[in-house]
Design an enzyme around this catalytic site. Structure first.
Site, PDB file in Angstrom:
ATOM      1  N   CYS A 211       0.758  -1.243  -0.225  1.00  0.00           N
ATOM      2  CA  CYS A 211       0.047  -0.042  -0.045  1.00  0.00           C
ATOM      3  C   CYS A 211       1.012   1.148  -0.125  1.00  0.00           C
ATOM      4  CB  CYS A 211      -1.026  -0.106   1.246  1.00  0.00           C
ATOM      5  SG  CYS A 211      -0.360  -0.635   2.836  1.00  0.00           S
TER       6      CYS A 211
ATOM      7  N   HIS B 163      -1.599   6.694   3.656  1.00  0.00           N
ATOM      8  CA  HIS B 163      -0.022   6.650   3.757  1.00  0.00           C
ATOM      9  C   HIS B 163       0.563   7.846   3.027  1.00  0.00           C
ATOM     10  CE1 HIS B 163      -0.839   2.876   5.491  1.00  0.00           C
ATOM     11  NE2 HIS B 163      -0.181   2.032   4.548  1.00  0.00           N
TER      12      HIS B 163
END
Ligand code: NAP
Length: 372
Positions: free
Chosen positions: A149, A242
């Protein structure tokens, strides 16, 4: 068009639930089968804890959760959101039984025969699926993966700058709590804190997966991109999104304006083919000095775009910026959906344009016949 039945391995976790949510109104796919661990197997999906702010989709709620052993009842197209402790063996077993497994898990990503795919970055890597099937004697089964991710954020930025020949990359990530799955990091460790370590080889994943993603297919195999990536990863008390703080060298030495323009102009096959989950713009460039921010930007555009801001000179490597992506959507559930859409779209166009893509997607055409 009638919808294609799909199943989800690991349907009860953070990524599995997001897949169920994203599939609720999907124009091509319909959730028909769900599986998870023995803790959940045998229960009705709607009776298990639903942890998203939306309501549990009505189609999924009445489904009975199957165990991983229930190979024969699974539909031909499966998404895997299984924990890595079980994903390796389980995905191989489902692929060997004829299912096409589109996986989020790390286990098979670096297998030379498995496509590690971001449809905007390396759609041609889908050609590995044919080689995988030949090597394993599978006709309809196979495994296709999406990257880690945080890797997806880094790889999208570097793919948009390919023309400038990225050479050396330093990246420090600030990764959201949802990236650790449920229940994830203990609250007393997470709140008001930064944890300078993420287990499971997170840094190595960014350093190696990026090279495979940006590599070229040569003689039927991926040749890694000729660059070097160094990553440091941290866990921060952010729910979703993120952040990747990047410094990099570009051999072609473009101006900052040219870098910003290339990022903003980046577009690829999912946009050209209008795949249902494709963002209109894969990379959103922010001019404001205090963006991107996870809280303000991660969910924009359904969570599929990657965001870039603070693009400026770096006195060490030449260029630096701040990038952001929604880890559960662009980094996981949405990434897998886009991969499956690319496979189905290519299988549909293969009849009309047999030369498009080096991979035979006969099995994906078989999947299309399994409609309700
Ligand atoms: P999670 O919340 O911990 O969910 C894990 C899932 O795996 C659950 O459905 C769980 O079922 C199932 N599972 C665990 N042990 C099992 C077993 N022994 N047998 C069968 N099923 C088992 O994890 P997640 O965050 O959704 O991540 C799922 C996968 O995607 C992982 O491989 C992860 O590394 C990857 N990934 C996650 C993210 C993210 O942002 N979260 C991003 C990219 C990739 P039960 O509920 O029944 O235990």
């Amino acid at each position: 068009m009638e919808k294609i039945d799909v199943g989800i391995l690991g349907a009860t976790g953070v990524v599995g639930q997001q897949l169920v949510a994203l599939l609720e109104r999907h124009p091509w796919f319909r959730v028909a089968w769900l599986a998870a661990s023995e803790r959940s197997a045998g229960k009705t999906y709607g009776d298990l804890a639903w942890r998203l702010p939306s309501r549990i989709p009505a189609d999924a709620a009445p489904l009975r959760v199957a165990p991983l052993e229930a190979l024969d009842s699974a539909p031909s197209l499966l998404f895997s959101a299984l924990d890595a402790s079980v994903a390796g063996e389980a995905e191989t077993a489902f692929a060997a039984s004829g299912r096409l497994v589109v996986s989020n898990a790390r286990n098979h990503r670096m297998d030379p025969l498995v496509p590690l795919l971001i449809p905007e970055v390396n759609p041609d890597h889908l050609a590995l699926l044919d080689a995988q099937r030949r090597a394993r004697g599978w006709t309809t089964g196979g495994i296709v993966t999406n990257p880690n991710c945080a890797t997806v954020v880094v790889a999208m930025v570097l793919a948009a700058l390919r023309q400038f020949q990225p050479a050396r990359v330093l990246v420090t990530t600030l990764q959201a709590l949802s990236g650790a799955g449920y229940p994830g990091v203990a609250s007393l460790d997470a709140v008001g804190n930064v944890i300078p370590y993420i287990g499971g080889g997170e840094e190595e994943k960014i350093e190696t997966e990026t090279l495979k993603l940006l590599g070229r297919i040569e003689n039927g195999a991926v040749r890694d991109a000729g660059m070097v990536v160094s990553a440091q990863t941290t866990r921060v008390p952010v729910p979703d999104g993120h952040t990747a703080v990047m410094s990099f060298e570009l051999s072609a030495r473009p101006s900052i304006e040219e870098v910003a323009a290339a990022l903003a102009a980046f577009t690829s096959e999912p946009q050209a083919s209008a795949l249902p989950t494709a963002p209109e713009k894969p990379i959103v460039v922010h001019a404001a000095q205090d963006r991107p921010q996870p809280r303000l930007d991660a969910a924009f555009g359904g969570g599929m775009p990657v965001h870039c801001g603070r693009i400026r000179r770096c006195p060490v490597l030449g260029y630096k910026l701040v990038a952001l992506g929604h880890n559960v959507i662009r980094g996981a559930a949405g990434a897998a959906l886009l991969n499956a859409e690319l496979i189905v779209a290519r299988s549909r166009s293969a009849g009309a344009e047999p030369d498009r893509g080096a991979v035979s997607l006969a099995s994906a055409r078989d999947i299309e016949t399994q409609t309700r």
